[in-house]
Design an enzyme around this catalytic site. Structure first.
Site, PDB file in Angstrom:
ATOM      1  N   ASP A  11      -1.498  -2.019  -5.509  1.00 14.61           N
ATOM      2  CA  ASP A  11      -1.395  -0.770  -4.753  1.00 14.61           C
ATOM      3  C   ASP A  11      -0.063  -0.834  -4.017  1.00 14.61           C
ATOM      4  OD1 ASP A  11      -1.419   1.192  -2.834  1.00 14.61           O
ATOM      5  OD2 ASP A  11      -3.410   0.702  -2.037  1.00 14.61           O
ATOM      6  N   GLN A  94       2.063  -1.987  -0.177  1.00 13.94           N
ATOM      7  CA  GLN A  94       0.890  -2.585   0.486  1.00 13.94           C
ATOM      8  C   GLN A  94       0.466  -3.950  -0.077  1.00 13.94           C
ATOM      9  OE1 GLN A  94      -2.830  -0.160   1.426  1.00 13.94           O
ATOM     10  NE2 GLN A  94      -3.636  -1.482  -0.187  1.00 13.94           N
ATOM     11  N   LYS A 140     -11.221   0.366  -4.110  1.00 17.07           N
ATOM     12  CA  LYS A 140     -12.039   0.469  -2.885  1.00 17.07           C
ATOM     13  C   LYS A 140     -13.223  -0.489  -2.902  1.00 17.07           C
ATOM     14  CE  LYS A 140      -9.436   3.919  -1.548  1.00 17.07           C
ATOM     15  NZ  LYS A 140      -8.244   3.415  -2.271  1.00 17.07           N
ATOM     16  N   TYR A 238      -6.310  -7.956   7.229  1.00 14.73           N
ATOM     17  CA  TYR A 238      -6.625  -6.920   6.243  1.00 14.73           C
ATOM     18  C   TYR A 238      -5.378  -6.129   5.871  1.00 14.73           C
ATOM     19  CZ  TYR A 238      -8.793  -2.863   4.044  1.00 14.73           C
ATOM     20  OH  TYR A 238      -9.158  -1.881   3.149  1.00 14.73           O
ATOM     21  N   LYS A 241      -8.105  -3.399   0.298  1.00 14.83           N
ATOM     22  CA  LYS A 241      -9.218  -4.086  -0.347  1.00 14.83           C
ATOM     23  C   LYS A 241      -8.707  -4.737  -1.634  1.00 14.83           C
ATOM     24  CE  LYS A 241     -13.519  -4.941   0.560  1.00 14.83           C
ATOM     25  NZ  LYS A 241     -13.864  -5.726   1.741  1.00 14.83           N
ATOM     26  N   GLN A 251     -17.424  -7.521 -28.877  1.00 11.72           N
ATOM     27  CA  GLN A 251     -17.911  -7.503 -30.267  1.00 11.72           C
ATOM     28  C   GLN A 251     -17.943  -8.903 -30.901  1.00 11.72           C
ATOM     29  OE1 GLN A 251     -19.391  -5.012 -31.274  1.00 11.72           O
ATOM     30  NE2 GLN A 251     -18.382  -3.088 -30.907  1.00 11.72           N
ATOM     31  N   ARG A 275     -11.833   1.901   4.947  1.00 12.86           N
ATOM     32  CA  ARG A 275     -11.370   0.762   5.757  1.00 12.86           C
ATOM     33  C   ARG A 275     -11.910  -0.569   5.230  1.00 12.86           C
ATOM     34  NH1 ARG A 275      -8.858   3.300   9.921  1.00 12.86           N
ATOM     35  NH2 ARG A 275      -9.610   5.374  10.402  1.00 12.86           N
TER      36      ARG A 275
HETATM   37  P1  13P Z   1      -7.110   0.291  -0.770  1.00 11.93           P
HETATM   38  O1  13P Z   1      -7.349  -1.181  -0.733  1.00 11.93           O
HETATM   39  O2  13P Z   1      -7.499   0.909  -2.051  1.00 11.93           O
HETATM   40  O3  13P Z   1      -5.710   0.610  -0.383  1.00 11.93           O
HETATM   41  O4  13P Z   1      -8.069   0.988   0.303  1.00 11.93           O
HETATM   42  C1  13P Z   1      -7.947   0.596   1.603  1.00 11.93           C
HETATM   43  C2  13P Z   1      -8.767   1.328   2.588  1.00 11.93           C
HETATM   44  O5  13P Z   1      -8.959   0.770   3.650  1.00 11.93           O
HETATM   45  C3  13P Z   1      -9.317   2.662   2.301  1.00 11.93           C
HETATM   46  O6  13P Z   1      -9.855   3.248   3.462  1.00 11.93           O
HETATM   47 MG    MG Z   2      -4.341   1.823  -0.762  1.00  9.86          MG
HETATM   48 MG    MG Z   3      -6.776   0.346  -3.949  1.00 10.73          MG
END
Ligand code: 13P
Ligand code: MG
Ligand code: MG
Length: 404
Positions: A11, A94, A140, A238, A241, A251, A275
């Site tokens: 991401d 990110q 997510k 954090y 995710k 197969q 989050r």
């Molecule tokens: P991502 O890990 O997909 O960027 O999502 C993070 C998040 O906290 C969504 O609310």
């Molecule tokens: Mg994201």
């Molecule tokens: Mg993501």
């Protein structure tokens, strides 16, 4: 020849929140991927997105963890990051957690799943006369999101009747990783069906234990590879995710795509969502779906390929969840999601303290914990209370402890 399949996913920015990357970002990664094929670095490549994550699926002959392949992916993600930054997109870069990884980018933020095998797709090849595989990408959610569906696909004949066939009846070896161990890859191999319950007791904990790989016990061939890593363990905080990817060969001596896809009809609850701190069902979606659901919603895509003799696959692909048959599952997932959202922050709707991904949640709780005090009117009232705060041992508790 020996072929390596690599899936590298990150991401590096998305539009208006954690939704999807921009077309410009995808085009830049696609252009780099095509150049890598043209230069001979890769045999083939396929670029797509699942929610806000861009996945590069590649075939090559350089082996897993190859510096050149990993650096190509890193640089492609860097270029997409620069575009995201220019356009003011959310979370630019990110998942690129370190400045410049020197070789292998596993542990640097992007999710990586790779496997290698002998490739000789001829009729006389008893093991793999044809090579087919699928790639799962989830957004997510945590890395244990595939624990239940892959367990059911590779160990439960209720979902995979193929397990009762001679080629699979000896079962599969699950290599399970303890993702809490940050010193290195702490793994344990357990065999299904013999260790069925032991595998289950580990895989029930999606936040700590993940499937790292799965291999055939009859042929020793690796069937699956999963990116089982915790980003917060890498970054120390954090950053997003984990959003795992997986490659699964299908197969013949392995389960068929339908046997592997059917467990996703459960839309089982996983940790993640908004989050990264909630519990919500995993909805199967077509490739290149944005996350714009009610309160996010964890999603998973599943794309299938066949590999020709030269290791090429991208000229045609099949999007397994892009079928009307999955609409009923999506409907069910959304109903489960709404039911869970109905209870907001209460109990099972959010992850427990240690799994709350936004450390801010934990900071607020820790601050409040520091403000707790024994109520003055109760002080000294409990004859069993110990000064150090530990619970006194009662006869019943001592008896219980002895039983363990
Ligand atoms: P991502 O890990 O997909 O960027 O999502 C993070 C998040 O906290 C969504 O609310
Ligand atoms: Mg994201
Ligand atoms: Mg993501």
């Amino acid at each position: 020849m020996k072929i390596t399949l690599s899936v590298l996913k990150a991401d590096v920015g998305s539009i208006g929140g954690h939704t999807k990357p921009s077309q410009q970002m995808l085009a830049a990664v696609e252009t780099r991927a095509q150049a890598a094929v043209k230069s001979g670095l890769l045999l083939d490549a396929f670029v797509s997105h699942t929610g806000d994550d861009i996945a590069i699926i590649a075939s090559h002959t350089r082996g897993p963890g190859n510096t050149l392949v990993h650096q190509f992916a890193w640089n492609a993600f860097l270029e997409a990051t620069a575009i995201a930054q220019r356009h003011g997109l959310y979370g630019a870069g990110q998942d690129l957690l370190v400045d410049a990884p020197s070789g292998n980018i596993r542990g640097a933020g992007p999710a990586v799943a790779e496997l290698e095998f002998d490739h000789n797709p001829v009729k006389t090849n008893k093991l793999r006369p044809a090579e087919s595989f699928l790639v799962l990408a989830a957004d997510k959610c945590g890395p244990g999101a595939y624990n239940l569906p892959l367990f059911l696909g590779f160990a439960d004949p209720m979902h995979c009747a193929g397990l009762m066939l001679p080629k699979m009846i000896k079962g599969f070896t699950f290599r399970i990783i303890d993702m809490d161990n940050t010193k290195g890859d702490s793994v344990l191999e357990l065999n299904a069906p013999d260790d069925y319950y032991r595998i289950a007791i580990l895989l029930r904990d999606n936040e700590r234990f993940g499937i790292d790989s799965i291999s055939s016990r009859t042929y020793g061939e690796q069937a699956a590879a999963v990116s089982a890593q915790r980003m917060h363990n890498i970054a120390g905080t954090y950053t997003g995710k984990d959003d795992p990817v997986a490659i699964v060969r299908t197969q013949g001596v392995f389960p068929a795509p339908e046997e592997l896809a059917s467990p996703f009809a459960k839309a089982h609850f996983v940790g993640g969502d908004a989050r990264g701190s909630h519990v919500m069902p995993l909805m199967p979606v077509p490739l290149n779906t944005a996350v714009t659901g009610i309160y996010c919603l964890p999603i998973v895509s599943c794309v299938g390929f066949s590999l020709d003799a030269g290791g090429r696959f991208s000229s045609s692909s099949i999007d397994f969840f892009d079928n009307v048959a999955w609409d009923v599952v999506r409907q069910r997932a959304q109903e489960k999601a709404l039911a869970m959202r109905d209870q907001g922050w209460s109990g099972a709707a959010m992850l427990p303290y240690h799994e709350l991904e936004y450390s801010g949640f934990r900071d607020v709780i820790t601050d409040l914990l520091g403000r707790f005090a024994i109520a003055p009117e109760n002080a000294g009232r409990n004859p069993n209370a110990r000064r150090d705060g530990a619970r006194p041992k009662t006869k019943a508790r001592t008896r219980q402890a002895g039983k363990r």
